[in-house]
Design an enzyme around this catalytic site. Structure first.
Site, mmCIF file in Angstrom:
data_model
loop_
_atom_site.group_PDB
_atom_site.id
_atom_site.type_symbol
_atom_site.label_atom_id
_atom_site.label_comp_id
_atom_site.label_asym_id
_atom_site.label_seq_id
_atom_site.Cartn_x
_atom_site.Cartn_y
_atom_site.Cartn_z
ATOM 1 N N CYS A 1 27.342 -71.315 57.422
ATOM 2 C CA CYS A 1 27.752 -69.990 56.873
ATOM 3 C C CYS A 1 27.092 -69.499 55.706
ATOM 4 C CB CYS A 1 29.527 -70.275 56.833
ATOM 5 S SG CYS A 1 30.353 -70.679 58.359
ATOM 6 N N HIS B 1 31.317 -65.202 51.627
ATOM 7 C CA HIS B 1 31.399 -65.658 52.947
ATOM 8 C C HIS B 1 32.894 -65.596 53.352
ATOM 9 C CE1 HIS B 1 31.806 -67.874 56.680
ATOM 10 N NE2 HIS B 1 32.291 -68.901 56.138
ATOM 11 N N ASN C 1 35.650 -65.549 61.040
ATOM 12 C CA ASN C 1 34.776 -66.076 60.354
ATOM 13 C C ASN C 1 33.474 -66.080 61.497
ATOM 14 O OD1 ASN C 1 32.816 -67.990 59.431
ATOM 15 N ND2 ASN C 1 34.388 -69.738 59.073
#
Length: 360
Positions: free
Chosen positions: A119, A260, A290
């Protein structure tokens, strides 16, 4: 282009995003995961997530985002000299997904490579492109794209992952810019002792695919949610304060915090605890979930569409599996963002032509 000290500056000329057409609501996810839609909303804040079609690979999503970013920047993709893809869900173990993207786009002049930092990947990839552009003035434009096709690797009955992870892509075009615009104050870190806390166990050289790994579901994402939450709450405040210290700034000097998007509820709570001023923390995970390496550039594109102005300061903070983390400061160039519309029918593999782009 240089600053007062004679240093070249690299910044963003344009952003582009792409989300697959299929949407899974909380009701859809809840049926398989054995929870309620309300449980998902209360604990994560995610309301929906996009899912790639059977014929859509990571490179297909990424190519559409890169084309949108290039169109927004006003350049031809054939003029891109470097193409860096950040992903943890590549088309194949090899070759690089960036090479697949290059072929789809016809970006024949681009050096193409992948960066794997989960990520955190887009900011890691942006640093690679930043330094490459500084060292190679003959290359004028770099495309940096974060993309994930997590749905291909999810166990729909695992509430710890199925409620959060989704598919999407977001890209940026980097190039020399006028000082004081552009990137500065990068910092990165990793802790490999936590590498097994979130991973796809099988399919690589340590645990190659066979009948047993498939039967055990070892090709699905596994995550130790409690450890990951503790890691995020430990690392995120330091990313913010350390970046401010390096830049000699305070939170009041920052126009947007772009991070993020692991969990909107967690992200908003941490923002409030840090005292990030109202409206300055960008949260997009509610609508897309996500999307891993695409999360941070997708949030940056959303901030651009919402009115970032020339000279605005954007604090970037990323963290992900590995474990990995990073931060930096981006002084905005005024670059716009473009979203490639989703399509109603799945593409053929590696096919990206379709509906026209819309300017946002």
């Amino acid at each position: 282009m240089t600053d007062a000290a004679g240093h070249r500056r690299i910044g963003v000329l344009g952003m582009g995003t792409y989300l697959p057409a299929q949407v899974r609501s909380n009701a859809d996810v809840a049926r398989d995961a054995g929870v309620t839609p309300e449980w998902i909303s209360e604990r994560t804040g995610v309301r929906q997530r996009h899912v790639a079609a059977a014929g859509e690979a990571a490179s297909d999503l990424a190519a559409r985002a890169v084309r949108a970013a290039a169109d927004t920047a006003g350049i031809d993709v054939r003029d891109v000299g470097l193409l860096v893809c950040a992903t943890s869900t590549p088309d194949e173990l090899g070759p690089s997904t960036a090479c697949r993207i290059q072929a789809v786009l016809g970006a024949s002049r681009a050096v193409a490579l992948d960066v794997s930092a989960a990520c955190s990947g887009w900011l890691f990839a942006a640093k690679v492109a930043h330094d490459w552009l500084l060292a190679s003035p003959e290359i004028r434009y770099a495309a940096v794209v974060g993309v994930e096709a997590y749905s291909k690797f999810l166990d729909p009955t695992d509430r710890g992952t199925a409620v959060l992870f989704a598919d999407g892509a977001a890209a940026s075009i980097l190039s020399p810019v006028a000082a004081p615009q552009g990137f500065a104050h990068f910092a990165f870190g990793s802790d490999g002792t936590l590498a097994d806390r979130v991973l796809i166990p099988a399919g690589g050289s340590r645990l190659p695919a066979d009948a047993d790994t498939i039967a055990r579901g070892d090709h699905r994402i596994r995550m130790d949610g409690r450890t990951i939450s503790r890691f995020i709450t430990d690392v995120f405040p330091g990313l913010i304060t350390d970046t401010l210290d390096r830049a000699g700034l305070s939170l009041q000097d920052i126009d947007r915090v772009v991070a993020h998007q692991p969990n909107p509820v967690l992200l908003r709570r941490m923002g409030a605890e840090l005292g990030i001023p109202e409206g300055r923390l960008v949260v997009v995970g509610d609508e897309v979930g996500n999307i891993g390496a695409a999360s941070t550039p997708y949030a940056l594109a959303a901030a651009a569409r919402d009115g970032l102005r020339v000279g605005d300061r954007v604090l970037l903070a990323v963290f992900g599996a590995g474990m990995t983390w990073g931060s930096g400061l981006l002084t905005w160039t005024g670059a716009p963002a473009r979203t490639t519309p989703t399509r109603t029918s799945p593409p053929e593999p590696h096919e990206t032509e379709g509906a026209p782009d819309e300017r946002c």
